[in-house]
Design a protein around this motif. Structure first.
Motif, PDB file in Angstrom:
ATOM      1  N   ASP A  66       0.834  -1.211   0.000  1.00 45.06           N
ATOM      2  CA  ASP A  66       0.000   0.000   0.000  1.00 45.06           C
ATOM      3  C   ASP A  66       0.870   1.264   0.000  1.00 45.06           C
ATOM      4  N   THR A  67       1.945   1.227   0.800  1.00 43.45           N
ATOM      5  CA  THR A  67       2.845   2.374   0.888  1.00 43.45           C
ATOM      6  C   THR A  67       3.547   2.622  -0.444  1.00 43.45           C
ATOM      7  N   GLN A  68       4.000   1.532  -1.085  1.00 46.61           N
ATOM      8  CA  GLN A  68       4.693   1.650  -2.374  1.00 46.61           C
ATOM      9  C   GLN A  68       3.757   2.160  -3.471  1.00 46.61           C
ATOM     10  N   ILE A  69       2.519   1.665  -3.478  1.00 51.62           N
ATOM     11  CA  ILE A  69       1.561   2.109  -4.510  1.00 51.62           C
ATOM     12  C   ILE A  69       1.285   3.599  -4.345  1.00 51.62           C
ATOM     13  N   ALA A  70       0.981   4.014  -3.106  1.00 51.81           N
ATOM     14  CA  ALA A  70       0.739   5.443  -2.855  1.00 51.81           C
ATOM     15  C   ALA A  70       1.973   6.268  -3.195  1.00 51.81           C
ATOM     16  N   GLY A  71       3.161   5.730  -2.904  1.00 55.00           N
ATOM     17  CA  GLY A  71       4.416   6.445  -3.118  1.00 55.00           C
ATOM     18  C   GLY A  71       4.917   6.434  -4.540  1.00 55.00           C
ATOM     19  N   GLY A  72       4.094   5.962  -5.466  1.00 56.34           N
ATOM     20  CA  GLY A  72       4.464   5.996  -6.882  1.00 56.34           C
ATOM     21  C   GLY A  72       5.697   5.181  -7.217  1.00 56.34           C
ATOM     22  N   GLY A  73       5.935   4.108  -6.447  1.00 56.32           N
ATOM     23  CA  GLY A  73       7.084   3.246  -6.712  1.00 56.32           C
ATOM     24  C   GLY A  73       8.409   3.846  -6.292  1.00 56.32           C
ATOM     25  N   LEU A  74       8.382   4.969  -5.570  1.00 57.23           N
ATOM     26  CA  LEU A  74       9.612   5.684  -5.224  1.00 57.23           C
ATOM     27  C   LEU A  74      10.024   5.490  -3.763  1.00 57.23           C
ATOM     28  N   CYS A  75       9.252   4.716  -3.003  1.00 54.69           N
ATOM     29  CA  CYS A  75       9.620   4.461  -1.604  1.00 54.69           C
ATOM     30  C   CYS A  75      10.862   3.567  -1.562  1.00 54.69           C
ATOM     31  N   ASP A  76      11.757   3.863  -0.645  1.00 52.45           N
ATOM     32  CA  ASP A  76      12.926   3.006  -0.450  1.00 52.45           C
ATOM     33  C   ASP A  76      12.466   1.714   0.232  1.00 52.45           C
ATOM     34  N   PRO A  77      12.602   0.550  -0.429  1.00 53.15           N
ATOM     35  CA  PRO A  77      12.013  -0.680   0.134  1.00 53.15           C
ATOM     36  C   PRO A  77      12.619  -1.085   1.478  1.00 53.15           C
ATOM     37  N   HIS A  78      13.935  -0.884   1.640  1.00 55.89           N
ATOM     38  CA  HIS A  78      14.595  -1.275   2.895  1.00 55.89           C
ATOM     39  C   HIS A  78      14.121  -0.387   4.048  1.00 55.89           C
ATOM     40  N   ALA A  79      14.119   0.934   3.817  1.00 54.00           N
ATOM     41  CA  ALA A  79      13.687   1.870   4.864  1.00 54.00           C
ATOM     42  C   ALA A  79      12.217   1.666   5.202  1.00 54.00           C
ATOM     43  N   THR A  80      11.403   1.445   4.180  1.00 52.41           N
ATOM     44  CA  THR A  80       9.965   1.268   4.395  1.00 52.41           C
ATOM     45  C   THR A  80       9.699   0.029   5.241  1.00 52.41           C
ATOM     46  N   ARG A  81      10.337  -1.088   4.883  1.00 57.37           N
ATOM     47  CA  ARG A  81      10.122  -2.321   5.661  1.00 57.37           C
ATOM     48  C   ARG A  81      10.582  -2.129   7.104  1.00 57.37           C
ATOM     49  N   TYR A  82      11.719  -1.484   7.293  1.00 58.53           N
ATOM     50  CA  TYR A  82      12.242  -1.262   8.644  1.00 58.53           C
ATOM     51  C   TYR A  82      11.230  -0.487   9.485  1.00 58.53           C
ATOM     52  N   ILE A  83      10.695   0.602   8.930  1.00 54.82           N
ATOM     53  CA  ILE A  83       9.766   1.446   9.691  1.00 54.82           C
ATOM     54  C   ILE A  83       8.469   0.699   9.977  1.00 54.82           C
ATOM     55  N   LEU A  84       7.940  -0.037   8.996  1.00 59.50           N
ATOM     56  CA  LEU A  84       6.686  -0.758   9.204  1.00 59.50           C
ATOM     57  C   LEU A  84       6.857  -1.908  10.190  1.00 59.50           C
ATOM     58  N   ASP A 141       3.969  11.718 -18.572  1.00 53.61           N
ATOM     59  CA  ASP A 141       4.170  10.267 -18.466  1.00 53.61           C
ATOM     60  C   ASP A 141       5.167   9.915 -17.372  1.00 53.61           C
ATOM     61  N   LEU A 142       5.133   8.645 -16.973  1.00 55.51           N
ATOM     62  CA  LEU A 142       6.107   8.108 -16.021  1.00 55.51           C
ATOM     63  C   LEU A 142       7.377   7.714 -16.741  1.00 55.51           C
ATOM     64  N   LEU A 143       8.524   7.985 -16.144  1.00 54.81           N
ATOM     65  CA  LEU A 143       9.765   7.407 -16.631  1.00 54.81           C
ATOM     66  C   LEU A 143       9.823   5.938 -16.211  1.00 54.81           C
ATOM     67  N   PRO A 144      10.546   5.093 -16.978  1.00 55.77           N
ATOM     68  CA  PRO A 144      10.555   3.653 -16.646  1.00 55.77           C
ATOM     69  C   PRO A 144      11.165   3.331 -15.287  1.00 55.77           C
ATOM     70  N   LYS A 145      12.091   4.191 -14.789  1.00 56.99           N
ATOM     71  CA  LYS A 145      12.744   3.910 -13.511  1.00 56.99           C
ATOM     72  C   LYS A 145      12.455   5.034 -12.522  1.00 56.99           C
ATOM     73  N   ALA A 146      12.082   4.669 -11.305  1.00 53.59           N
ATOM     74  CA  ALA A 146      11.806   5.654 -10.253  1.00 53.59           C
ATOM     75  C   ALA A 146      13.108   5.984  -9.523  1.00 53.59           C
ATOM     76  N   VAL A 147      13.519   7.260  -9.589  1.00 50.75           N
ATOM     77  CA  VAL A 147      14.779   7.689  -8.971  1.00 50.75           C
ATOM     78  C   VAL A 147      14.523   8.925  -8.117  1.00 50.75           C
ATOM     79  N   PRO A 148      15.026   8.952  -6.870  1.00 52.75           N
ATOM     80  CA  PRO A 148      14.852  10.150  -6.036  1.00 52.75           C
ATOM     81  C   PRO A 148      15.600  11.345  -6.633  1.00 52.75           C
ATOM     82  N   THR A 149      15.112  12.547  -6.333  1.00 51.80           N
ATOM     83  CA  THR A 149      15.807  13.781  -6.701  1.00 51.80           C
ATOM     84  C   THR A 149      16.662  14.199  -5.510  1.00 51.80           C
ATOM     85  N   VAL A 150      17.974  14.210  -5.691  1.00 48.62           N
ATOM     86  CA  VAL A 150      18.892  14.558  -4.600  1.00 48.62           C
ATOM     87  C   VAL A 150      19.629  15.844  -4.956  1.00 48.62           C
TER      88      VAL A 150
END
Length: 523
Positions: free
Chosen positions: A64-82, A511-520
């Motif tokens: 649910d978090t990843q879908i809402a986050g447009g595929g841009l959530c960090d999977p490791h950080a997200t799992r840790y917090i949840l 449109d969406l780009l094929p790869k989700a990358v954070p803006t740093v």
């Protein structure tokens, strides 16, 4: 001059939870702009998302978090917090937070559902969860002998070793304006934590309190911290639209319990935009409302839950029911007028899962920080959860370390500045900034709009910096300086994203780009 083991700037949930977890072993100083309860955490209505039943799972919450986050959530950080959610909820219960009970529920408390969630997993205290949590913690903070609370203090800038001529960069504390005496105080600390909240006041319409002026983001950036994903500003779809209702939020849970969004003629429009209708994530709902308002030339739309019994509404939404009634709106008989408003800063200072920034001995937690949890759009009720989990892990990290001795630091020098000759300049610049951001960097963006905003922000920055160099600091000047820098970071980030993802919707790049990358962004 004041010395302490840990200096925490900000008294929201992240700041107070961290203070309480440290104070049995360290001296903590908690600094807040106004009073302890004046931050955004107290305003949170919905609740805290956590997996608390066997029917639910971490994987479902993660999805649910990843879908809402447009595929841009960090999977490791997200799992840790949840994965650390339940233990932090149990910690709050142990502190005495009065969550809404439900004797028939295996966990013993009522769980509600909000937009984007596949299960009922939001533990709450009626419709005023933030206030209930904060009031409980404030009592403990005030009573703890190792916590010093300094109210009516606004941080000006971080004190860092590089400013003293050292080659390595570490945080040493902060200069702070006492707004009651108008004197600048020097606060030194072995560890400094930014828990200053978000930057909603950069926009004309916001659900945030007046204190949300991007202070921590700006101070961290000036000290050398990277920021990430600043283009993703969440606009809450349903802020009460009424001239006397400043920044009053209508919680997501109203839609979760069956509220319907309608045009003035009664037409239910959300199914025209998304099959999930009112339970679509916030970015979809906010954009849909914005589209309908512009298409029909409306000042607002209506959130209708009048089909539910009056007793149900009083029990589930007592704060909203009472506030609307004060304004002549009976929600059991009519729709609630609502508009989208800037609500949450999904990006912020880059931190690891212990809350550590790029600057040694400087931590950040809560809305000021970017952990990777929220991606391109925060899932409802994940924000208070993030505050709790990062506060816990930051406390563990600080307690595991050996503090370095603090060098001598000069006091704030006001010998070359004078009192401001025309404070009206600050008021005018403040208004121009917020209008420009609302008009050009809002829910729907174009490159031309962003460039227009950037040009205006650059001119404002020059004026404000000149003012800052020549005149004594004031609360408004400090906040304006931080807001204009935060606005610039938002625009820079938005111009770099050549796609539409989550909360960033560009007409030039739909449109969406094929790869989700954070803006740093790197200072």
């Amino acid at each position: 001059m004041h010395k302490t083991d840990v200096l925490i700037i900000g008294s929201g949930l992240a700041g107070q939870a961290l203070a309480l977890r440290l104070a049995d072993r360290l001296k903590v100083t908690l600094v807040t702009k106004k009073a302890l309860l004046d931050g955004a955490s107290s305003w949170a209505q919905g609740g805290i998302a956590a997996v608390l039943t066997d029917e639910d799972s971490i994987d479902a919450h993660l999805q649910d978090t990843q879908i809402a986050g447009g595929g841009l959530c960090d999977p490791h950080a997200t799992r840790y917090i949840l994965e650390h959610a339940r233990r932090n909820i149990e910690w709050l219960i142990a502190q005495g937070v009065p969550f809404t009970p439900d004797a028939g529920h295996p966990f013993g408390f009522h769980l509600t559902r909000e937009g984007g969630h596949s299960h009922r997993r939001i533990i709450h205290a009626a419709d005023a969860t933030g206030a209930a949590v904060q009031q409980t913690l404030v009592e403990k903070v005030r009573q703890h002998p190792n916590i010093t609370v300094l109210e009516n203090r606004v941080a000006i800038d971080l004190i860092t070793s590089r400013k003293l001529g050292h080659s390595e960069q570490r945080a040493l504390g902060t200069y702070i304006l006492n707004t009651e005496t108008d004197h600048v105080e020097t606060l030194l600390a072995s560890y400094t934590v930014l828990a200053t909240g978000g930057a909603g006041k950069v926009y004309l319409y916001t659900t945030n309190p007046d204190t949300a002026t991007g202070d921590g983001i700006a101070m961290g950036w000036r000290a050398g911290c990277r920021v990430a994903n600043m283009e993703f500003i969440q606009f809450h779809p349903t802020c009460l639209y009424h001239p006397e209702a400043k920044s009053f939020l209508i919680t997501e849970a109203v839609r979760g319990e069956g509220g319907i969004l309608r045009l003035p003629d009664g037409h239910r429009f959300m199914p025209d935009h998304d099959p999930r209708a009112e339970l679509a994530p916030r970015d979809t709902v906010a954009r849909s409302i914005d589209f309908e308002m512009k298409r029909h030339g409306l000042d607002c739309v209506y959130l209708d839950i009048s089909h539910k019994p009056r007793d149900f509404l009083r029990d589930h939404f007592p704060t909203i029911y009472a506030r609307c009634l004060e304004l002549g709106i009976d929600i059991s008989r009519q729709g609630i007028p609502v508009v989208p408003a800037a609500h949450y800063t999904c990006g912020g200072l880059m931190v690891d899962l212990q809350g550590r920034t790029d600057v040694a001995n400087l931590y950040a937690a809560g809305e000021v920080a970017y952990t990777g949890l929220h991606g391109a759009n925060r899932l409802a009720s994940n924000s208070l959860l993030e505050c709790l989990v990062i506060a816990e892990s930051a406390a563990e990290d600080i307690l595991s370390r050996q503090a370095e001795p603090l060098p001598s630091v000069p006091d704030w020098d006001e010998s070359r500045v004078t009192d401001a000759d025309e404070e009206v300049v600050i008021a005018h610049n403040w208004n121009e900034l917020r209008h420009a951001m609302w008009d050009y960097v809002g829910i729907v963006r174009t490159t031309k709009r962003l460039q227009r905003a950037q040009h205006r922000i650059q001119l404002l920055t020059q004026e404000i910096n000149e003012f800052y160099r020549n005149f004594r600091v004031s609360n408004d000047l400090i906040e304006l300086r931080n807001l204009v820098l935060t606005a610039d970071l938002i625009i820079q980030s938005a111009l770099r994203r050549h796609e539409s993802r989550g909360l960033h919707f560009s007409r030039d790049y739909p449109d969406l780009l094929p790869k989700a990358v954070p803006t740093v962004l790197v200072p």
